[in-house]
Design a protein around this motif. Structure first.
Motif, short mmCIF file in Angstrom:
data_model
loop_
_atom_site.label_atom_id
_atom_site.label_comp_id
_atom_site.label_asym_id
_atom_site.label_seq_id
_atom_site.Cartn_x
_atom_site.Cartn_y
_atom_site.Cartn_z
N VAL A 173 20.93 103.67 19.46
CA VAL A 173 20.54 102.97 20.29
C VAL A 173 18.89 101.92 20.03
CG1 VAL A 173 19.99 102.62 22.49
CG2 VAL A 173 20.83 103.89 22.31
N THR A 174 19.17 100.81 20.28
CA THR A 174 18.17 99.40 19.83
C THR A 174 17.69 98.75 21.08
OG1 THR A 174 18.62 99.26 17.28
CG2 THR A 174 17.55 97.61 18.56
N PHE A 175 16.72 98.86 21.80
CA PHE A 175 16.30 98.57 23.22
C PHE A 175 15.45 97.32 22.34
CE2 PHE A 175 16.14 102.66 24.60
CZ PHE A 175 17.19 102.30 26.20
N ILE A 176 15.71 96.10 23.55
CA ILE A 176 15.10 95.00 22.42
C ILE A 176 14.95 93.85 22.67
CG2 ILE A 176 17.54 94.00 21.59
CD1 ILE A 176 17.31 92.77 18.84
N ARG A 177 13.95 92.56 22.39
CA ARG A 177 13.32 91.65 23.11
C ARG A 177 13.70 91.07 22.44
NH1 ARG A 177 9.06 90.90 27.43
NH2 ARG A 177 8.98 89.48 28.20
N VAL A 178 13.56 89.95 23.03
CA VAL A 178 13.16 88.51 22.27
C VAL A 178 12.39 87.20 23.16
CG1 VAL A 178 14.20 86.24 21.48
CG2 VAL A 178 16.16 88.30 22.13
N GLU A 199 0.22 86.58 21.22
CA GLU A 199 -0.01 87.35 21.97
C GLU A 199 1.44 88.03 22.96
OE1 GLU A 199 -1.93 87.30 26.65
OE2 GLU A 199 -2.99 85.78 25.40
N ASN A 200 2.41 87.23 22.85
CA ASN A 200 3.90 87.10 23.65
C ASN A 200 4.16 88.68 22.62
OD1 ASN A 200 3.34 85.60 25.56
ND2 ASN A 200 4.50 83.82 24.62
N MET A 201 4.14 88.78 21.56
CA MET A 201 5.07 89.26 20.64
C MET A 201 4.65 90.58 21.05
SD MET A 201 7.38 87.72 19.18
CE MET A 201 8.29 89.46 17.67
N ALA A 202 3.17 90.74 20.77
CA ALA A 202 2.50 92.59 21.15
C ALA A 202 2.98 92.59 22.52
CB ALA A 202 0.78 91.94 21.37
N ILE A 203 2.55 92.09 23.54
CA ILE A 203 3.58 91.98 24.84
C ILE A 203 4.50 93.01 25.09
CG2 ILE A 203 3.32 91.89 27.21
CD1 ILE A 203 1.77 89.50 27.03
N ALA A 204 5.14 92.01 24.37
CA ALA A 204 6.73 92.75 24.27
C ALA A 204 7.24 93.91 23.45
CB ALA A 204 7.62 91.45 23.63
N GLU A 205 6.83 94.24 22.51
CA GLU A 205 6.07 94.88 21.52
C GLU A 205 5.79 96.90 22.40
OE1 GLU A 205 7.14 97.17 18.60
OE2 GLU A 205 7.63 95.29 18.55
N GLU A 206 4.76 96.48 23.26
CA GLU A 206 4.11 97.29 24.24
C GLU A 206 5.83 97.66 24.96
OE1 GLU A 206 1.37 97.81 27.50
OE2 GLU A 206 0.71 96.61 26.32
N TYR A 207 6.11 96.44 25.34
CA TYR A 207 6.77 96.96 26.62
C TYR A 207 8.48 98.19 26.27
CZ TYR A 207 11.50 95.98 30.42
OH TYR A 207 12.13 96.04 30.45
N THR A 265 8.12 99.92 23.84
CA THR A 265 8.06 100.64 22.55
C THR A 265 8.06 101.13 24.03
OG1 THR A 265 6.88 99.88 21.35
CG2 THR A 265 6.23 101.83 21.60
N ARG A 266 7.27 101.23 25.41
CA ARG A 266 6.99 101.95 26.27
C ARG A 266 8.91 102.70 26.89
NH1 ARG A 266 4.15 99.11 28.92
NH2 ARG A 266 5.13 97.65 30.54
N VAL A 267 9.94 101.81 27.53
CA VAL A 267 10.74 101.50 27.69
C VAL A 267 11.85 102.34 27.00
CG1 VAL A 267 13.42 101.05 27.86
CG2 VAL A 267 11.26 99.79 28.81
N ALA A 268 11.32 102.49 25.06
CA ALA A 268 12.43 103.31 24.59
C ALA A 268 11.97 104.95 24.50
CB ALA A 268 12.12 102.38 23.19
#
Length: 162
Positions: free
Chosen positions: A34-39, A72-80, A82-85
């Motif tokens: 399962v890949t949780f992904i954010r663009v 900054e947007n990439m870092a925020i998305a990565e944190e989010y 990762t938390r969901v996963a």
């Protein structure tokens, strides 16, 4: 059948309404991945030109600002993501968190194609009429662009209509 599932998320609770569906599919289809992904869409900063030909914002300033905001947007998305996963682990399935940059719908469809995704599970806000015309629908564009099955889950509170 659905060995590799991709779950696009946008950071909203509404997008997370798909999570119970994902859990059920993983459990019942023996899903392996399962890949949780954010663009993250890159910031676009238009530069305008004054009557004398000088630019209002220098190219260097615009590029520097764009890079800072994108990082900054990439870092925020990565944190989010990762938390969901981390909150959504499934026995027997590998769970991955990914953040990529690009135009959302096209980037998701390309990622699915390149990574052997068997199913995309995505929430739809259920907009209709003028709202849909103005805002568009990422889920609808993913459905049209992807070459794999797409399960669109209506968000709670959806109002039916055209």
């Amino acid at each position: 059948m659905y060995n590799r599932i991709m779950v696009p998320l946008d950071g909203s609770e509404l997008a997370e309404c798909v999570l119970p569906h994902v859990e059920s599919i993983v459990r019942n289809c023996s899903t392996a991945h399962v890949t949780f992904i954010r663009v993250v869409e890159p910031l676009h900063i238009p530069t305008s030109t004054e009557a004398d030909g000088s630019t209002v914002s220098s190219t260097w300033d615009a590029q520097h600002l764009r890079n800072n905001v994108d990082s900054e947007n990439m870092a925020i998305a990565e944190e989010y993501v990762t938390r969901v996963a981390a909150r959504n682990r499934y026995p027997g399935a590998e769970v991955e968190a990914r953040v990529i940059m690009g135009k959302t719908a096209e980037t998701l469809a390309d990622y699915a194609q390149q990574h052997g995704i068997d199913l995309i599970v995505i929430a739809t806000h259920g907009l209709s009429g003028i709202s849909r015309w103005i805002w568009g629908s990422i889920a609808d564009r993913v459905l049209r662009a992807a070459c794999v099955p797409v399960l669109m889950v209506r968000a709670p509170g959806c109002v039916s209509g055209f």
